[in-house]
Design an enzyme around this catalytic site. Structure first.
Site, mmCIF file in Angstrom:
data_model
loop_
_atom_site.group_PDB
_atom_site.id
_atom_site.type_symbol
_atom_site.label_atom_id
_atom_site.label_comp_id
_atom_site.label_asym_id
_atom_site.label_seq_id
_atom_site.Cartn_x
_atom_site.Cartn_y
_atom_site.Cartn_z
ATOM 1 N NE ARG A 209 6.290 -0.330 9.945
ATOM 2 C CZ ARG A 209 5.218 -0.109 9.297
ATOM 3 N NH1 ARG A 209 4.934 0.252 7.978
ATOM 4 N NH2 ARG A 209 4.281 -1.125 9.672
ATOM 5 N NE ARG B 283 7.889 -2.254 6.142
ATOM 6 C CZ ARG B 283 6.475 -2.090 6.359
ATOM 7 N NH1 ARG B 283 5.720 -1.780 5.233
ATOM 8 N NH2 ARG B 283 5.849 -2.694 7.562
ATOM 9 N NE ARG C 28 -4.406 -1.371 10.157
ATOM 10 C CZ ARG C 28 -3.435 -1.009 9.459
ATOM 11 N NH1 ARG C 28 -3.686 0.396 8.986
ATOM 12 N NH2 ARG C 28 -2.193 -1.437 9.141
ATOM 13 N NE ARG D 58 1.972 -4.796 10.906
ATOM 14 C CZ ARG D 58 3.518 -4.704 10.312
ATOM 15 N NH1 ARG D 58 4.476 -5.165 10.785
ATOM 16 N NH2 ARG D 58 3.283 -4.363 9.229
ATOM 17 C CE LYS E 45 -1.956 -1.159 4.102
ATOM 18 N NZ LYS E 45 -1.329 -2.482 4.322
HETATM 19 P P1 AP5 Z 1 4.967 -1.723 1.693
HETATM 20 O O1 AP5 Z 1 4.431 -0.781 0.673
HETATM 21 O O2 AP5 Z 1 5.642 -1.026 2.943
HETATM 22 O O3 AP5 Z 1 3.479 -2.390 2.391
HETATM 23 P P2 AP5 Z 1 2.278 -1.694 3.282
HETATM 24 O O4 AP5 Z 1 1.151 -2.514 2.596
HETATM 25 O O5 AP5 Z 1 2.288 -0.301 3.214
HETATM 26 O O6 AP5 Z 1 2.553 -2.451 4.723
HETATM 27 P P3 AP5 Z 1 2.394 -1.910 5.923
HETATM 28 O O7 AP5 Z 1 3.364 -2.800 7.072
HETATM 29 O O8 AP5 Z 1 3.027 -0.372 6.178
HETATM 30 O O9 AP5 Z 1 1.035 -2.001 6.489
HETATM 31 P P4 AP5 Z 1 0.490 -2.024 8.034
HETATM 32 O O10 AP5 Z 1 -1.037 -2.050 7.326
HETATM 33 O O11 AP5 Z 1 0.704 -3.147 8.753
HETATM 34 O O12 AP5 Z 1 0.986 -0.833 8.522
HETATM 35 P P5 AP5 Z 1 0.637 0.687 8.758
HETATM 36 O O13 AP5 Z 1 1.766 1.522 8.664
HETATM 37 O O14 AP5 Z 1 -0.516 1.003 7.881
HETATM 38 O O15 AP5 Z 1 5.587 -2.803 1.349
HETATM 39 C C1 AP5 Z 1 6.234 -3.613 2.116
HETATM 40 C C2 AP5 Z 1 7.491 -4.418 1.911
HETATM 41 O O16 AP5 Z 1 7.571 -4.907 0.542
HETATM 42 C C3 AP5 Z 1 8.507 -3.274 1.640
HETATM 43 O O17 AP5 Z 1 9.789 -3.765 1.825
HETATM 44 C C4 AP5 Z 1 8.599 -2.837 0.039
HETATM 45 O O18 AP5 Z 1 9.627 -2.405 -0.584
HETATM 46 C C5 AP5 Z 1 8.210 -4.297 -0.544
HETATM 47 N N1 AP5 Z 1 7.457 -4.305 -1.728
HETATM 48 C C6 AP5 Z 1 6.181 -3.427 -1.981
HETATM 49 N N2 AP5 Z 1 5.542 -3.831 -3.290
HETATM 50 C C7 AP5 Z 1 6.464 -4.803 -3.663
HETATM 51 C C8 AP5 Z 1 6.455 -5.464 -4.845
HETATM 52 N N3 AP5 Z 1 5.368 -5.631 -5.765
HETATM 53 N N4 AP5 Z 1 7.311 -6.590 -4.880
HETATM 54 C C9 AP5 Z 1 8.266 -6.877 -4.274
HETATM 55 N N5 AP5 Z 1 8.296 -6.204 -3.047
HETATM 56 C C10 AP5 Z 1 7.510 -5.253 -2.765
HETATM 57 O O19 AP5 Z 1 0.060 0.505 10.220
HETATM 58 C C11 AP5 Z 1 1.033 0.287 11.384
HETATM 59 C C12 AP5 Z 1 0.710 0.149 12.604
HETATM 60 O O20 AP5 Z 1 -0.356 1.470 12.974
HETATM 61 C C13 AP5 Z 1 -1.002 -0.865 12.568
HETATM 62 O O21 AP5 Z 1 -0.322 -2.096 13.032
HETATM 63 C C14 AP5 Z 1 -1.822 -0.260 13.790
HETATM 64 O O22 AP5 Z 1 -1.101 -0.490 14.955
HETATM 65 C C15 AP5 Z 1 -1.701 1.113 13.471
HETATM 66 N N6 AP5 Z 1 -2.876 1.614 12.667
HETATM 67 C C16 AP5 Z 1 -2.544 2.181 11.443
HETATM 68 N N7 AP5 Z 1 -3.639 2.464 10.807
HETATM 69 C C17 AP5 Z 1 -4.707 2.203 11.720
HETATM 70 C C18 AP5 Z 1 -5.939 2.106 11.902
HETATM 71 N N8 AP5 Z 1 -6.624 2.754 10.804
HETATM 72 N N9 AP5 Z 1 -6.653 1.901 12.872
HETATM 73 C C19 AP5 Z 1 -6.030 1.452 13.890
HETATM 74 N N10 AP5 Z 1 -4.677 1.150 14.138
HETATM 75 C C20 AP5 Z 1 -4.045 1.515 13.052
HETATM 76 MG MG MG Z 2 2.416 1.081 4.867
#
Ligand code: AP5
Ligand code: MG
Length: 209
Positions: free
Chosen positions: A155, A122, A88, A166, A13
């Site tokens: 991270r 990552r 979410r 997660r 994402k």
């Molecule tokens: P990346 O693009 O970083 O993936 P992502 O989908 O953004 O994954 P996240 O881990 O950021 O999602 P998340 O939902 O767990 O965390 P968030 O920060 O939102 O890609 C991942 C890896 O793959 C990278 O190394 C990238 O280089 C590689 N990659 C990407 N595309 C690729 C491809 N096509 N081929 C190969 N490699 C590839 O949330 C973190 C925390 O915040 C949550 O756990 C929660 O505690 C809190 N939080 C956030 N939002 C909320 C909410 N709405 N409600 C409650 N708590 C929340």
């Molecule tokens: Mg992300």
């Protein structure tokens, strides 16, 4: 264009949001990034959410929805936005209806094995937030961002126990949003298992329809 990026942790994402932001000049609102900035700056919010985020649990709905509502009320979001990681939960999606309308929900699909591979390798830039992967998307110079030369870090929630948590939180609380938005006719599925350039090209085709 008011977009939501949905999908399991590690689906890509954030990676796609960076590309969309550059191409379509839309503001990128990542609740995860907002929380991590608050933790880094040791704000009241940061202190409240640190242990929740490190464990991979969800921040309470009301708190999260209020932060997003405030962001979307800013002038820069008046011409469109990319929501990454919000909503979410069903209550967050219900809350969102009260303060924004949505044009499309992009649902990135990927296997759990691939999620684990992606998150374990990552690396994120401390300055600009760009994501890299030690194997799949390595930076030109180890440990440094290609775009801004910032330091790359791992991270705290990219440890295997937090990744597994997660994933189970995603299955229990976030996956039901697929049906929620299907009923509203907004879901567009995108296979996020190919290389980033291919995923982005498919995404652009879909958005131009
Ligand atoms: P990346 O693009 O970083 O993936 P992502 O989908 O953004 O994954 P996240 O881990 O950021 O999602 P998340 O939902 O767990 O965390 P968030 O920060 O939102 O890609 C991942 C890896 O793959 C990278 O190394 C990238 O280089 C590689 N990659 C990407 N595309 C690729 C491809 N096509 N081929 C190969 N490699 C590839 O949330 C973190 C925390 O915040 C949550 O756990 C929660 O505690 C809190 N939080 C956030 N939002 C909320 C909410 N709405 N409600 C409650 N708590 C929340
Ligand atoms: Mg992300």
């Amino acid at each position: 264009m008011n977009l939501i990026l949905l999908g399991p942790p590690g689906a890509g994402k954030g990676t796609m949001a960076f590309k969309l932001k550059e191409t379509y000049k839309l503001p990128h609102i990542s609740t995860g990034d907002l929380f991590r900035a608050a933790i880094k700056n040791q704000t009241e919010l940061g202190k409240k959410v640190k242990t929740i985020i490190d464990a991979g649990d969800l921040v309470p709905d009301e708190l999260t929805s209020a932060i997003v509502e405030e962001k979307l009320n800013e002038k820069e979001c008046s011409q469109g936005f990319i929501l990454d990681g919000f909503p979410r939960t069903i209550p967050q999606a219900e809350a969102l209806k009260n303060f924004a309308s949505i044009d499309k929900v992009i649902n990135f699909t990927i296997s759990e094995e691939e999620v684990i591979r992606r998150l374990s390798g990552r690396r994120v830039c401390r300055s600009c937030g760009e994501s890299y992967h030690t194997e799949f998307i390595p930076p030109a110079k180890e440990g440094r961002c290609d775009k801004c030369a910032g330091e790359l870090y791992t991270r705290d929630d990219d440890k295997i126990e937090a990744i597994k948590n997660r994933l189970s939180v995603y299955n229990a609380s976030t996956a039901p949003l697929i049906e929620f938005y299907e009923k509203e006719g907004l879901i567009e599925n995108v296979d996020s298992s190919p290389a980033p350039e291919e995923v982005f090209s498919n995404l652009k085709n879909l958005l131009s329809k």
